[in-house]
Design an enzyme around this catalytic site. Structure first.
Site, PDB file in Angstrom:
ATOM      1  N   ASP A  20      -3.628  -4.264  30.943  1.00 61.04           N
ATOM      2  CA  ASP A  20      -3.724  -4.951  29.776  1.00 61.04           C
ATOM      3  C   ASP A  20      -4.545  -6.225  29.730  1.00 61.04           C
ATOM      4  OD1 ASP A  20      -4.057  -5.341  26.313  1.00 61.04           O
ATOM      5  OD2 ASP A  20      -1.767  -5.723  26.998  1.00 61.04           O
ATOM      6  N   HIS A  37     -13.957  -4.772  29.834  1.00 58.33           N
ATOM      7  CA  HIS A  37     -14.030  -3.753  30.326  1.00 58.33           C
ATOM      8  C   HIS A  37     -14.594  -3.391  31.530  1.00 58.33           C
ATOM      9  CE1 HIS A  37     -11.386  -2.446  27.114  1.00 58.33           C
ATOM     10  NE2 HIS A  37     -11.954  -2.794  25.654  1.00 58.33           N
ATOM     11  N   LEU A 131      -4.180  10.171  47.911  1.00 57.19           N
ATOM     12  CA  LEU A 131      -3.895   9.704  46.509  1.00 57.19           C
ATOM     13  C   LEU A 131      -4.131  10.410  45.986  1.00 57.19           C
ATOM     14  CD1 LEU A 131      -2.761   7.194  45.369  1.00 57.19           C
ATOM     15  CD2 LEU A 131      -5.140   6.787  44.724  1.00 57.19           C
ATOM     16  N   ARG A 190       5.769  -4.743  26.329  1.00 57.53           N
ATOM     17  CA  ARG A 190       5.981  -3.022  25.304  1.00 57.53           C
ATOM     18  C   ARG A 190       5.376  -2.253  26.898  1.00 57.53           C
ATOM     19  NH1 ARG A 190       2.805  -6.358  21.290  1.00 57.53           N
ATOM     20  NH2 ARG A 190       1.398  -5.475  22.006  1.00 57.53           N
TER      21      ARG A 190
HETATM   22  C1  FPP Z   1      -7.379  -3.131  28.258  1.00 61.61           C
HETATM   23  O1  FPP Z   1      -7.798  -4.214  27.633  1.00 61.61           O
HETATM   24  C2  FPP Z   1      -7.629  -2.055  28.635  1.00 61.61           C
HETATM   25  C3  FPP Z   1      -8.112  -0.275  27.429  1.00 61.61           C
HETATM   26  C4  FPP Z   1      -8.445  -1.170  26.459  1.00 61.61           C
HETATM   27  C5  FPP Z   1      -8.525   0.492  28.587  1.00 61.61           C
HETATM   28  C6  FPP Z   1     -10.313   0.631  29.295  1.00 61.61           C
HETATM   29  C7  FPP Z   1      -9.785  -0.086  30.873  1.00 61.61           C
HETATM   30  C8  FPP Z   1     -10.665  -0.100  31.929  1.00 61.61           C
HETATM   31  C9  FPP Z   1     -11.908  -0.001  31.637  1.00 61.61           C
HETATM   32  C10 FPP Z   1     -10.480  -0.937  32.398  1.00 61.61           C
HETATM   33  C11 FPP Z   1     -10.089   1.064  34.043  1.00 61.61           C
HETATM   34  C12 FPP Z   1     -11.481   2.224  33.494  1.00 61.61           C
HETATM   35  C13 FPP Z   1     -11.399   3.221  34.175  1.00 61.61           C
HETATM   36  C14 FPP Z   1     -11.903   3.965  34.494  1.00 61.61           C
HETATM   37  C15 FPP Z   1      -9.879   3.387  35.641  1.00 61.61           C
HETATM   38  P1  FPP Z   1      -7.918  -5.042  25.884  1.00 61.61           P
HETATM   39  O2  FPP Z   1      -8.749  -4.141  25.488  1.00 61.61           O
HETATM   40  O3  FPP Z   1      -5.982  -4.449  24.935  1.00 61.61           O
HETATM   41  O4  FPP Z   1      -7.410  -6.190  25.993  1.00 61.61           O
HETATM   42  P2  FPP Z   1      -6.952  -7.479  24.708  1.00 61.61           P
HETATM   43  O5  FPP Z   1      -5.602  -7.012  24.669  1.00 61.61           O
HETATM   44  O6  FPP Z   1      -6.940  -8.725  25.704  1.00 61.61           O
HETATM   45  O7  FPP Z   1      -7.309  -6.983  23.466  1.00 61.61           O
END
Ligand code: FPP
Length: 243
Positions: A20, A37, A131, A190
């Site tokens: 997150d 991201h 892994l 959470r």
């Molecule tokens: C949370 O940050 C992240 C996500 C919703 C998922 C995306 C994750 C990645 C792109 C990294 C890993 C990817 C792979 C392919 C393993 P958020 O957008 O909720 O952040 P915020 O809480 O600061 O808004």
């Protein structure tokens, strides 16, 4: 404690991470959320390398929840494209490093290009013995349980009652060790519908670090913290011998 000094049972067999904080990381830099991201994928790569080095048996990353469809359309499209690009870019290296890749979640709703990349990646790495890397995508813990019961109903022809062991075998995490450590970055405390059944006895680790800043040392710190925990599984402290 250094990695080398850790005994086998101090290294969690199965780590799950709620990655997150990508959006906030980008916003702090006056960049679009999608930049976060993109940076997040690099950290996912680093976490995979570190887990493999530490001989963690299984690593599960929460990449996209069933609820993430509610994000702005452009962000969702960007994430789908990012998954395809990252998967196609990394799959040969993962395979070379003996990583077995699986997706957890209802991937049938993804576009055909992404579904194809997922299928190819899973097939290519299916026989690997290193892994166990799981990417939870369009995953929700409640979905996992309901899906598991439905699959069981089909198999059992509704003649039986279900128990915990049977239900576990129908969850998307079957064949994986029990979840030992659940990490959430980004300051929220959470579980957000991630591995809710599997987290029953997991140790929880919350940190304020935003995911794009969570480097190898941050993961080692979380594992070191885990190594200090006494896992009791309902027993008293006296009943449980030191790890
Ligand atoms: C949370 O940050 C992240 C996500 C919703 C998922 C995306 C994750 C990645 C792109 C990294 C890993 C990817 C792979 C392919 C393993 P958020 O957008 O909720 O952040 P915020 O809480 O600061 O808004």
């Amino acid at each position: 404690m250094s990695i080398q000094a850790m005994s086998d049972n101090q290294v969690p067999k199965h780590i799950a991470i709620i990655m997150d904080g990508n959006g906030r990381w980008a916003q702090q830099r006056n960049k679009k959320r999608t930049t976060g991201h993109k940076a997040g994928v690099e950290r996912a790569r680093e976490a995979i390398e570190t887990a493999a080095k530490m001989q963690v048996e299984s690593l599960t990353l929460f990449a996209f929840s069933s609820e993430n469809w509610n994000r702005p359309k452009e962000e969702v499209s960007y994430l789908m494209e990012l998954f395809i690009v990252a998967l196609n870019r990394e799959i040969n290296a993962l395979n070379k490093n003996n990583v077995r890749l699986k997706f957890l979640g209802n991937t049938k709703v993804f576009n055909s290009k992404l579904q194809q990349s997922i299928e190819q990646a899973e097939q290519l790495t299916a026989a690997n013995t290193g892994l166990k890397l799981n990417i939870a995508a369009n995953y929700g813990g409640r979905w996992d349980i309901v899906n598991s019961v439905n699959q069981w109903l089909i198999d059992s022809e509704r003649m039986d009652t279900i128990d915990e062991t049977t239900l576990s075998q129908y969850l998307s995490t079957n064949c994986l060790p029990d979840l030992d450590l659940l990490i959430r970055t980004g300051g929220e405390k959470r579980i957000s519908n991630f591995l809710i059944w599997q987290a029953a006895y997991a140790e929880l680790y919350f940190c304020d670090t935003l995911w794009p800043d969570f480097d190898a040392n941050s993961l080692i710190e979380a594992i070191n913290d885990y190594a200090t925990r006494q896992r009791r599984f309902g027993k008293t402290g006296e009943q449980v011998s030191d790890k």
